[in-house]
Design a protein around this motif. Sequence first.
Motif, PDB file in Angstrom:
ATOM      1  N   UNK A 148       1.058  -1.728  -0.010  1.00 15.92           N
ATOM      2  CA  UNK A 148      -0.050  -0.109   0.194  1.00 15.92           C
ATOM      3  C   UNK A 148       0.958   1.097  -0.138  1.00 15.92           C
ATOM      4  N   UNK A 149       1.808   1.124   0.552  1.00 16.77           N
ATOM      5  CA  UNK A 149       3.182   2.177   0.565  1.00 16.77           C
ATOM      6  C   UNK A 149       3.748   2.562  -0.399  1.00 16.77           C
ATOM      7  N   UNK A 150       4.144   1.444  -0.688  1.00 16.10           N
ATOM      8  CA  UNK A 150       4.990   1.606  -2.676  1.00 16.10           C
ATOM      9  C   UNK A 150       3.802   2.378  -3.604  1.00 16.10           C
ATOM     10  N   UNK A 151       2.799   1.292  -3.143  1.00 20.14           N
ATOM     11  CA  UNK A 151       1.317   1.793  -4.531  1.00 20.14           C
ATOM     12  C   UNK A 151       1.138   2.860  -4.671  1.00 20.14           C
ATOM     13  N   UNK A 152       1.003   4.246  -3.445  1.00 19.95           N
ATOM     14  CA  UNK A 152       0.646   5.171  -3.063  1.00 19.95           C
ATOM     15  C   UNK A 152       1.247   6.234  -3.553  1.00 19.95           C
ATOM     16  N   UNK A 153       3.096   5.305  -3.576  1.00 20.37           N
ATOM     17  CA  UNK A 153       3.489   6.773  -3.724  1.00 20.37           C
ATOM     18  C   UNK A 153       4.653   6.485  -5.274  1.00 20.37           C
ATOM     19  N   UNK A 154       3.920   4.984  -5.819  1.00 21.54           N
ATOM     20  CA  UNK A 154       4.087   5.221  -7.669  1.00 21.54           C
ATOM     21  C   UNK A 154       2.883   5.813  -7.860  1.00 21.54           C
ATOM     22  N   UNK A 155       1.589   5.663  -7.929  1.00 25.77           N
ATOM     23  CA  UNK A 155       0.717   6.420  -8.477  1.00 25.77           C
ATOM     24  C   UNK A 155       0.474   7.939  -8.339  1.00 25.77           C
ATOM     25  N   UNK A 156       1.447   8.437  -6.381  1.00 26.11           N
ATOM     26  CA  UNK A 156       1.618   9.994  -6.956  1.00 26.11           C
ATOM     27  C   UNK A 156       2.920  10.200  -8.013  1.00 26.11           C
ATOM     28  N   UNK A 157       4.327  10.032  -8.564  1.00 22.98           N
ATOM     29  CA  UNK A 157       4.663   9.593  -9.352  1.00 22.98           C
ATOM     30  C   UNK A 157       4.493  10.335 -10.522  1.00 22.98           C
ATOM     31  N   UNK A 158       3.130   8.463 -10.575  1.00 28.35           N
ATOM     32  CA  UNK A 158       3.179   8.646 -12.340  1.00 28.35           C
ATOM     33  C   UNK A 158       2.199   9.351 -12.685  1.00 28.35           C
ATOM     34  N   UNK A 159       1.179   9.763 -11.974  1.00 34.52           N
ATOM     35  CA  UNK A 159      -0.115  10.395 -12.165  1.00 34.52           C
ATOM     36  C   UNK A 159      -0.468  11.494 -11.981  1.00 34.52           C
ATOM     37  N   UNK A 160      -0.277  11.760 -10.432  1.00 32.55           N
ATOM     38  CA  UNK A 160      -0.262  12.867  -9.674  1.00 32.55           C
ATOM     39  C   UNK A 160       0.932  14.551 -10.661  1.00 32.55           C
ATOM     40  N   UNK A 161      -0.152  15.733 -10.184  1.00 29.80           N
ATOM     41  CA  UNK A 161       0.730  16.881 -11.270  1.00 29.80           C
ATOM     42  C   UNK A 161       1.414  17.380  -9.894  1.00 29.80           C
ATOM     43  N   UNK A 162       1.966  18.213 -10.634  1.00 35.32           N
ATOM     44  CA  UNK A 162       3.668  18.739  -9.903  1.00 35.32           C
ATOM     45  C   UNK A 162       2.932  19.107  -8.802  1.00 35.32           C
ATOM     46  N   UNK A 163       2.564  19.776  -8.618  1.00 34.92           N
ATOM     47  CA  UNK A 163       1.728  20.958  -7.449  1.00 34.92           C
ATOM     48  C   UNK A 163       1.534  19.212  -6.022  1.00 34.92           C
ATOM     49  N   UNK A 164       0.987  18.817  -6.683  1.00 38.65           N
ATOM     50  CA  UNK A 164      -0.360  17.325  -5.719  1.00 38.65           C
ATOM     51  C   UNK A 164       1.665  16.682  -5.436  1.00 38.65           C
ATOM     52  N   UNK A 165       2.129  16.153  -5.954  1.00 35.71           N
ATOM     53  CA  UNK A 165       3.423  15.417  -5.929  1.00 35.71           C
ATOM     54  C   UNK A 165       4.563  16.353  -4.931  1.00 35.71           C
ATOM     55  N   UNK A 166       4.193  17.347  -5.376  1.00 31.98           N
ATOM     56  CA  UNK A 166       5.499  18.812  -3.993  1.00 31.98           C
ATOM     57  C   UNK A 166       4.017  17.958  -2.579  1.00 31.98           C
ATOM     58  N   UNK A 167       3.098  18.607  -2.700  1.00 31.82           N
ATOM     59  CA  UNK A 167       2.525  18.936  -1.660  1.00 31.82           C
ATOM     60  C   UNK A 167       2.574  16.939  -0.699  1.00 31.82           C
ATOM     61  N   UNK A 168       2.314  16.535  -1.911  1.00 34.11           N
ATOM     62  CA  UNK A 168       3.197  15.013  -0.736  1.00 34.11           C
ATOM     63  C   UNK A 168       4.182  14.390  -0.547  1.00 34.11           C
ATOM     64  N   UNK A 169       5.323  15.398  -1.495  1.00 31.72           N
ATOM     65  CA  UNK A 169       6.792  15.030  -0.746  1.00 31.72           C
ATOM     66  C   UNK A 169       6.519  15.867   0.275  1.00 31.72           C
ATOM     67  N   UNK A 170       6.185  16.584   1.097  1.00 28.51           N
ATOM     68  CA  UNK A 170       6.716  17.297   1.871  1.00 28.51           C
ATOM     69  C   UNK A 170       6.176  17.027   3.356  1.00 28.51           C
ATOM     70  N   UNK A 171       4.791  16.411   2.678  1.00 30.12           N
ATOM     71  CA  UNK A 171       4.027  15.707   4.026  1.00 30.12           C
ATOM     72  C   UNK A 171       5.035  14.574   4.304  1.00 30.12           C
ATOM     73  N   UNK A 172       5.553  13.893   3.491  1.00 31.62           N
ATOM     74  CA  UNK A 172       5.879  12.456   3.826  1.00 31.62           C
ATOM     75  C   UNK A 172       6.986  13.153   4.378  1.00 31.62           C
ATOM     76  N   UNK A 173       7.961  13.449   4.594  1.00 31.60           N
ATOM     77  CA  UNK A 173       9.382  14.422   4.687  1.00 31.60           C
ATOM     78  C   UNK A 173       8.801  15.172   6.130  1.00 31.60           C
ATOM     79  N   UNK A 174       7.931  15.883   6.442  1.00 31.30           N
ATOM     80  CA  UNK A 174       7.378  16.133   7.988  1.00 31.30           C
ATOM     81  C   UNK A 174       7.307  15.723   8.455  1.00 31.30           C
TER      82      UNK A 174
END
Length: 237
Positions: A148-174
């Motif tokens: 589930x965790x890996x699939x979430x990263x994969x979906x965000x990496x391939x399907x999400x737009x730049x702003x969603x990717x950025x928000x997701x990446x910052x949320x993960x690191x925080x």
Amino acid sequence: MDSTTATSLWDELTGTQPAPDLWVVLGTLAVVLAVVVPHTPWRISRNAITIAHEGGHGLIALLTGRTLTGIRLHSDTSGLTVSRGKPHGIGMILTAAAGYTAPPLLGLGGAALLGSGRITLLLWLATALLLAMLVMIRNAYGVLTVVVSGGTFLLVSWLAGPQVQAAFAYAVVWFLLVGGVRPAFELQAKRSRGGAGDSDADQLSRLTHVPAGLWFFLFHAVSLCSLIGGGRWLLEL
């Protein structure tokens, strides 16, 4: 895959992306605090910290020449990493010390990548690490959690737009930075009530003949310093 496509993917992977607006960075921090601080959401989200914790044990075991037998993740957010090798020595010490230090250090590394604008690289590296860890998982709940965790990263990496990717990446690191602080305090509180007698700190104490309290000091120092340093990078201070 032709050379042009490969070159394009490589450029995307190693290139930089613009940082999100400050309100997005602060918004993701607020969301993470709402997940980490209250008890109920933390009991669920702590599974992600356990993945990083056990992954840290496993990675250092391999890097120090030990044989990694398997990793188990449990629904109560506990985990177990089993490796074979000398039951003492620097390899065993580093492996035991890697658990509580892995989440905040991963967060610090992630903050460094985001601070340099490498959002795509962070998402792909996280996906690769989860896929590599999946090979060593030895129980069904652990497989489900990592998939589930890996699939979430994969979906965000391939399907999400730049702003969603950025928000997701910052949320993960925080989440790694903030969530990496709490487990050592929880363990210390549990030990004060007479529980967790075979914790990582106790194992390290037996291996090094250094009091467990000093190992807790190390865990706290790493997590708090990572939070401060990583937070400065994320906030561009």
